[in-house]
Design a protein around this motif. Structure first.
Motif, PDB file in Angstrom:
ATOM      1  N   GLU A 196       0.828  -1.201   0.000  1.00 35.96           N
ATOM      2  CA  GLU A 196       0.000   0.000   0.000  1.00 35.96           C
ATOM      3  C   GLU A 196       0.864   1.254   0.000  1.00 35.96           C
ATOM      4  O   GLU A 196       0.612   2.210  -0.702  1.00 35.96           O
ATOM      5  N   LYS A 197       1.940   1.234   0.822  1.00 40.46           N
ATOM      6  CA  LYS A 197       2.827   2.390   0.878  1.00 40.46           C
ATOM      7  C   LYS A 197       3.493   2.628  -0.458  1.00 40.46           C
ATOM      8  O   LYS A 197       3.704   3.759  -0.873  1.00 40.46           O
ATOM      9  N   GLY A 198       3.839   1.531  -1.141  1.00 38.96           N
ATOM     10  CA  GLY A 198       4.539   1.674  -2.405  1.00 38.96           C
ATOM     11  C   GLY A 198       3.646   2.107  -3.537  1.00 38.96           C
ATOM     12  O   GLY A 198       4.126   2.373  -4.625  1.00 38.96           O
ATOM     13  N   ASN A 199       2.333   2.151  -3.331  1.00 40.67           N
ATOM     14  CA  ASN A 199       1.415   2.517  -4.406  1.00 40.67           C
ATOM     15  C   ASN A 199       0.585   3.740  -4.052  1.00 40.67           C
ATOM     16  O   ASN A 199      -0.554   3.875  -4.488  1.00 40.67           O
ATOM     17  N   ARG A 200       1.134   4.642  -3.253  1.00 41.67           N
ATOM     18  CA  ARG A 200       0.421   5.859  -2.913  1.00 41.67           C
ATOM     19  C   ARG A 200       0.687   6.976  -3.906  1.00 41.67           C
ATOM     20  O   ARG A 200       0.227   8.095  -3.727  1.00 41.67           O
ATOM     21  N   VAL A 201       1.488   6.692  -4.923  1.00 42.01           N
ATOM     22  CA  VAL A 201       1.771   7.675  -5.957  1.00 42.01           C
ATOM     23  C   VAL A 201       1.149   7.200  -7.251  1.00 42.01           C
ATOM     24  O   VAL A 201       1.283   6.038  -7.629  1.00 42.01           O
ATOM     25  N   ARG A 202       0.467   8.096  -7.936  1.00 40.06           N
ATOM     26  CA  ARG A 202      -0.164   7.748  -9.201  1.00 40.06           C
ATOM     27  C   ARG A 202       0.031   8.884 -10.186  1.00 40.06           C
ATOM     28  O   ARG A 202      -0.311  10.033  -9.890  1.00 40.06           O
ATOM     29  N   LEU A 203       0.624   8.589 -11.320  1.00 36.42           N
ATOM     30  CA  LEU A 203       0.838   9.596 -12.354  1.00 36.42           C
ATOM     31  C   LEU A 203      -0.289   9.509 -13.367  1.00 36.42           C
ATOM     32  O   LEU A 203      -0.548   8.447 -13.930  1.00 36.42           O
ATOM     33  N   MET A 204      -0.948  10.639 -13.610  1.00 38.30           N
ATOM     34  CA  MET A 204      -1.967  10.714 -14.649  1.00 38.30           C
ATOM     35  C   MET A 204      -1.474  11.713 -15.693  1.00 38.30           C
ATOM     36  O   MET A 204      -1.137  12.856 -15.371  1.00 38.30           O
ATOM     37  N   LYS A 205      -1.430  11.282 -16.936  1.00 39.44           N
ATOM     38  CA  LYS A 205      -0.917  12.111 -18.021  1.00 39.44           C
ATOM     39  C   LYS A 205      -1.995  13.095 -18.490  1.00 39.44           C
ATOM     40  O   LYS A 205      -3.163  12.978 -18.161  1.00 39.44           O
ATOM     41  N   ARG A 213     -12.517  19.023 -17.448  1.00 40.96           N
ATOM     42  CA  ARG A 213     -11.697  17.800 -17.491  1.00 40.96           C
ATOM     43  C   ARG A 213     -11.459  17.378 -16.060  1.00 40.96           C
ATOM     44  O   ARG A 213     -10.974  18.162 -15.252  1.00 40.96           O
ATOM     45  N   LEU A 214     -11.787  16.126 -15.759  1.00 37.08           N
ATOM     46  CA  LEU A 214     -11.788  15.652 -14.384  1.00 37.08           C
ATOM     47  C   LEU A 214     -10.811  14.503 -14.198  1.00 37.08           C
ATOM     48  O   LEU A 214     -10.789  13.550 -14.971  1.00 37.08           O
ATOM     49  N   PHE A 215      -9.965  14.616 -13.162  1.00 38.85           N
ATOM     50  CA  PHE A 215      -9.059  13.549 -12.742  1.00 38.85           C
ATOM     51  C   PHE A 215      -9.474  13.130 -11.337  1.00 38.85           C
ATOM     52  O   PHE A 215      -9.728  13.976 -10.490  1.00 38.85           O
ATOM     53  N   ARG A 216      -9.500  11.812 -11.081  1.00 39.15           N
ATOM     54  CA  ARG A 216      -9.958  11.317  -9.784  1.00 39.15           C
ATOM     55  C   ARG A 216      -9.043  10.197  -9.308  1.00 39.15           C
ATOM     56  O   ARG A 216      -8.621   9.344 -10.096  1.00 39.15           O
ATOM     57  N   HIS A 217      -8.743  10.217  -8.005  1.00 41.25           N
ATOM     58  CA  HIS A 217      -7.943   9.151  -7.406  1.00 41.25           C
ATOM     59  C   HIS A 217      -8.486   8.864  -6.011  1.00 41.25           C
ATOM     60  O   HIS A 217      -8.790   9.788  -5.255  1.00 41.25           O
ATOM     61  N   VAL A 218      -8.597   7.568  -5.676  1.00 42.63           N
ATOM     62  CA  VAL A 218      -9.019   7.141  -4.341  1.00 42.63           C
ATOM     63  C   VAL A 218      -7.844   6.446  -3.676  1.00 42.63           C
ATOM     64  O   VAL A 218      -7.292   5.480  -4.219  1.00 42.63           O
ATOM     65  N   GLY A 219      -7.427   6.931  -2.506  1.00 46.67           N
ATOM     66  CA  GLY A 219      -6.305   6.359  -1.789  1.00 46.67           C
ATOM     67  C   GLY A 219      -6.690   5.111  -1.028  1.00 46.67           C
ATOM     68  O   GLY A 219      -7.870   4.758  -0.917  1.00 46.67           O
TER      69      GLY A 219
END
Length: 224
Positions: free
Chosen positions: A108-117, A134-140
């Motif tokens: 979980e710690k290693g996947n708390r970063v997400r790059l959206m182009k 334009r909408l970007f969404r991320h759920v932690g």
């Protein structure tokens, strides 16, 4: 007592990929993003188990005996060379006396970063308002969601949109001049101005004083 993973014997409570006469190189040809994510999870779980074991001052043989598995299996799990079964994970969590989810913490710690182009996200039109977003969404992993949206307008719309939802929002005006409404209050905004608000109240642009308009919005809320 010393511990060694290099010569661990094959155990029978975890399985390797079935033999089909194919070389390891041919197996790797079928790798996919799902396979890579699975391998990352496998390695992260192994690291977490090793970290817990060392933290408790236990060697391989002691933990294996406590969990009721072979030391060779535990060695391979810690090295990330095999994927532990659910029964094995449950046995290890019981041996450590920690929740099962604790063994996945490293992943979980290693996947708390997400790059959206720039081309990611979704484009939303607001009917006859003339606004585009334009909408970007991320759920932690903790259930907190963040939405980043860019609201734009190049012509005076027939009507102005009204928004209402649960959460906290930050508005940052990039271009144009607007009067923004929140409940019964009005706020004049120029480029570079920020507005923090509770999204539970009806809100939205009240007047577009200068076009084109570009308004950056970030909303944080608890995902359902």
């Amino acid at each position: 007592m010393t511990e060694s993973c290099g010569t661990a014997a094959r155990s029978h409570d975890e399985s390797d990929p079935p033999s089909s006469g194919m070389s390891p190189e041919r197996w790797r040809a079928f790798d996919s993003s799902r396979d890579r994510k699975g391998a990352a999870l496998q390695a992260a779980v192994g690291r977490e188990i090793r970290s817990l074991r060392l933290g408790f001052g236990m060697n391989l043989q002691e933990l294996a005996a406590e969990a009721g598995i072979s030391a060779s299996t535990l060695c391979r799990v810690e090295k990330g060379s095999i994927s532990p079964s659910l029964d094995t994970l449950q046995a290890l969590s019981s041996a450590f006396q920690v929740p099962l989810a604790r063994l996945f913490r490293g992943f979980e710690k290693g996947n708390r970063v997400r790059l959206m182009k720039a081309g990611d996200g979704i484009e939303i039109g607001h009917g006859d308002t003339g606004f585009q977003r334009r909408l970007f969404r991320h759920v932690g992993s903790d259930g907190m969601a963040v939405e980043l949206g860019l609201l734009t307008a190049s012509t005076l719309p027939e009507r102005l949109p009204t928004f209402r939802r649960e959460g906290l929002e930050l508005l940052y005006l990039l271009e144009g001049e607007i009067t923004y409404r929140h409940g019964n209050a009005l706020y004049r905004m120029a480029p570079g101005d920020c507005l923090f608000l509770d999204t539970g109240e009806p809100h939205g642009p009240h007047e577009l004083a200068k076009l084109p308009m570009r308004l950056l919005s970030m909303v944080c809320y608890r995902a359902a």
